[in-house]
Design a protein around this motif. Structure first.
Motif, short mmCIF file in Angstrom:
data_model
loop_
_atom_site.label_atom_id
_atom_site.label_comp_id
_atom_site.label_asym_id
_atom_site.label_seq_id
_atom_site.Cartn_x
_atom_site.Cartn_y
_atom_site.Cartn_z
N ILE A 1 0.98 -1.21 0.10
CA ILE A 1 -0.06 0.14 -0.11
C ILE A 1 0.95 1.33 -0.16
N PHE A 2 0.80 2.26 -0.98
CA PHE A 2 1.38 3.31 -1.16
C PHE A 2 0.69 4.62 -1.02
N ILE A 3 0.98 5.12 0.15
CA ILE A 3 -0.32 6.39 0.52
C ILE A 3 0.54 7.94 0.43
N THR A 4 0.08 8.78 -0.36
CA THR A 4 0.87 9.97 -0.74
C THR A 4 -0.40 11.26 -0.58
N THR A 5 0.00 12.20 -0.22
CA THR A 5 -1.01 13.44 -0.03
C THR A 5 -0.88 14.05 -1.41
N SER A 6 -0.24 13.54 -2.36
CA SER A 6 -0.33 14.21 -3.83
C SER A 6 -1.01 13.25 -4.45
N TYR A 7 -0.52 12.67 -5.78
CA TYR A 7 -1.38 11.81 -6.66
C TYR A 7 -0.13 11.15 -7.39
N PHE A 8 -0.52 10.20 -8.35
CA PHE A 8 0.13 9.05 -9.09
C PHE A 8 0.23 9.40 -10.46
N THR A 9 1.45 9.22 -11.07
CA THR A 9 1.44 9.37 -12.76
C THR A 9 0.70 8.31 -13.24
N ASP A 10 0.46 8.32 -14.53
CA ASP A 10 -0.16 7.19 -15.09
C ASP A 10 0.72 6.23 -15.09
N ALA A 11 2.03 6.54 -15.23
CA ALA A 11 3.11 5.28 -15.52
C ALA A 11 3.20 4.53 -14.12
N ALA A 12 3.06 5.35 -13.23
CA ALA A 12 3.14 4.77 -11.81
C ALA A 12 1.89 3.82 -11.52
N LYS A 13 0.66 4.21 -11.78
CA LYS A 13 -0.42 3.38 -11.89
C LYS A 13 -0.24 2.20 -12.54
N GLN A 14 0.36 1.99 -13.82
CA GLN A 14 0.59 0.84 -14.68
C GLN A 14 1.54 0.07 -13.83
N LYS A 15 2.69 0.63 -13.28
CA LYS A 15 3.63 -0.19 -12.77
C LYS A 15 3.12 -0.72 -11.37
N ALA A 16 2.00 -0.13 -10.69
CA ALA A 16 1.55 -0.89 -9.53
C ALA A 16 0.93 -2.11 -9.65
N VAL A 17 0.12 -2.30 -10.84
CA VAL A 17 -0.41 -3.62 -11.12
C VAL A 17 0.22 -4.50 -11.99
N LYS A 18 1.53 -4.34 -12.29
CA LYS A 18 2.08 -5.28 -13.17
C LYS A 18 3.00 -6.25 -12.19
N GLY A 19 3.23 -7.47 -12.70
CA GLY A 19 3.83 -8.46 -12.01
C GLY A 19 3.08 -9.24 -10.99
N SER A 20 3.70 -9.99 -10.35
CA SER A 20 3.04 -10.89 -9.59
C SER A 20 2.39 -10.22 -8.27
N LYS A 21 3.01 -9.08 -7.83
CA LYS A 21 2.84 -8.42 -6.69
C LYS A 21 2.16 -7.14 -7.03
N SER A 22 0.94 -6.56 -6.75
CA SER A 22 0.30 -5.22 -7.00
C SER A 22 0.57 -4.45 -5.57
N VAL A 23 0.35 -3.30 -5.87
CA VAL A 23 0.05 -2.19 -4.98
C VAL A 23 -0.84 -1.10 -5.16
N THR A 24 -1.35 -1.19 -3.88
CA THR A 24 -2.70 -0.23 -3.72
C THR A 24 -2.27 0.97 -3.52
N LEU A 25 -2.62 2.13 -4.57
CA LEU A 25 -2.34 3.29 -4.31
C LEU A 25 -3.38 4.33 -3.58
N ILE A 26 -3.16 5.17 -3.01
CA ILE A 26 -3.70 5.78 -2.20
C ILE A 26 -3.32 7.41 -2.17
N ASP A 27 -3.96 8.17 -2.93
CA ASP A 27 -3.68 9.51 -3.17
C ASP A 27 -4.24 10.31 -1.98
N GLY A 28 -4.28 11.91 -2.25
CA GLY A 28 -4.52 12.80 -1.30
C GLY A 28 -6.15 12.63 -1.36
N ARG A 29 -6.88 12.58 -2.72
CA ARG A 29 -8.41 12.52 -2.66
C ARG A 29 -8.91 11.25 -1.86
#
Length: 300
Positions: free
Chosen positions: A243-271
């Protein structure tokens, strides 16, 4: 940063509603519009605020967004919008292509809708006549009260020390159902490259290992390298997802990277932080208010 250009948001709203199954909150619509590469609106367009001539900050997209929802209601694409309730597609909205909005006939309907709207407001407020055919920016208050606390929340989170923000992140994630590890769950980022560790037990009683990363970014987005680095650290802890949490937001490339491979990352931005804080009422107090109905504006 390019200056925001005022434009119609109706097509983007329709696309978002269809992507979300025909009914969604305004927050969910904004998020969907940002995530849709064909919406015509970027994250900065939707969420960034600018300074007005009067010296206060406001979000110009909100005017296009709220006008758009009302225009869609006037032309029969969505049900009558209500404050704090989901926006819902009508049968016409479900069947019609968003690319066809508005037709020449619909443009006339929209113009008449706003002309009547302004006349009604004049009577209710007993205001002096103004030669306008649609509400001004000052008249748009759909989100000014309900969203002000969210901006204040992000501002305060960005003022936190790194240690306090990491503590806040672990607290929020624990409310989401992750049991923080007594030892690894409280390590600091400079120690091991993550900001927390815990366990999530699913309804099937399967326990998974969760790595946590938190970053304060006041002005910059979290990019792909940050996600890639976090995934590498996850391997060292044998974490099954992150789980990656930030007060900002994630780029499109970051969102794509988060779900690639065998291990995914849940992204939580400021909103999404604000949505979760409201959901769990995490150190916030809900406030109820009232609006006057027509009785107070009617003549004897």
């Amino acid at each position: 940063m390019a200056k925001y250009q005022r434009r119609g948001a109706e097509r983007a709203i329709l696309r978002a509603l269809k992507n979300l199954g025909g009914s969604a909150s305004r927050d969910a619509l904004r998020d969907s519009i940002v995530e849709d590469p064909d919406s015509g609106f970027t994250y900065e367009d939707v969420f960034n605020k600018i300074m007005s001539k009067n010296g206060h900050k406001y979000n110009p997209f909100e005017f296009d967004f709220n006008f758009g929802i009302n225009n869609l209601y006037a032309t029969g694409y969505v049900e009558q919008p209500e404050r704090m309730k989901d926006v819902v597609l009508t049968e016409k909205g479900r069947l019609r292509s968003s690319e066809k909005f508005p037709t020449a006939k619909e443009k006339k309907i929209v113009d008449k809708y706003w002309t009547d709207h302004v006349k009604l407001n004049r009577e209710k407020r007993k205001a002096k006549a103004k030669e306008v055919t649609e509400p001004t920016e000052e008249e748009d208050d759909e989100t000014s009260d309900t969203d002000a606390w969210k901006s204040e929340l992000i501002k305060q989170l960005n003022s936190f020390t790194p240690r306090k923000f990491e503590s806040f992140s672990r607290l929020l994630i624990s409310k989401m159902g992750v049991k923080i590890d007594a030892k690894l769950g409280k390590i600091q980022s400079h120690d091991h490259g993550i900001d927390g560790f815990g366990y999530f037990e699913s309804d099937e009683f399967r326990t998974t290992r969760v790595a946590i990363q938190s970053k304060k970014f006041a002005n910059n987005a979290v990019s792909e390298p940050e996600i890639d680095k976090f995934k590498g650290v996850m391997d060292g802890f044998n974490a099954e997802y992150g789980i990656f949490i930030t007060t900002s937001y994630f780029t499109d490339a970051a969102k794509q990277k988060a779900v690639k491979g065998s291990k995914s990352v849940t992204l939580i931005d400021g909103r999404r932080i604000a949505e979760l804080v409201a959901k769990f009422q995490l150190h916030v107090t809900p406030v109820e208010t009232f609006t006057l109905d027509d009785y107070y504006f009617q003549k004897d």
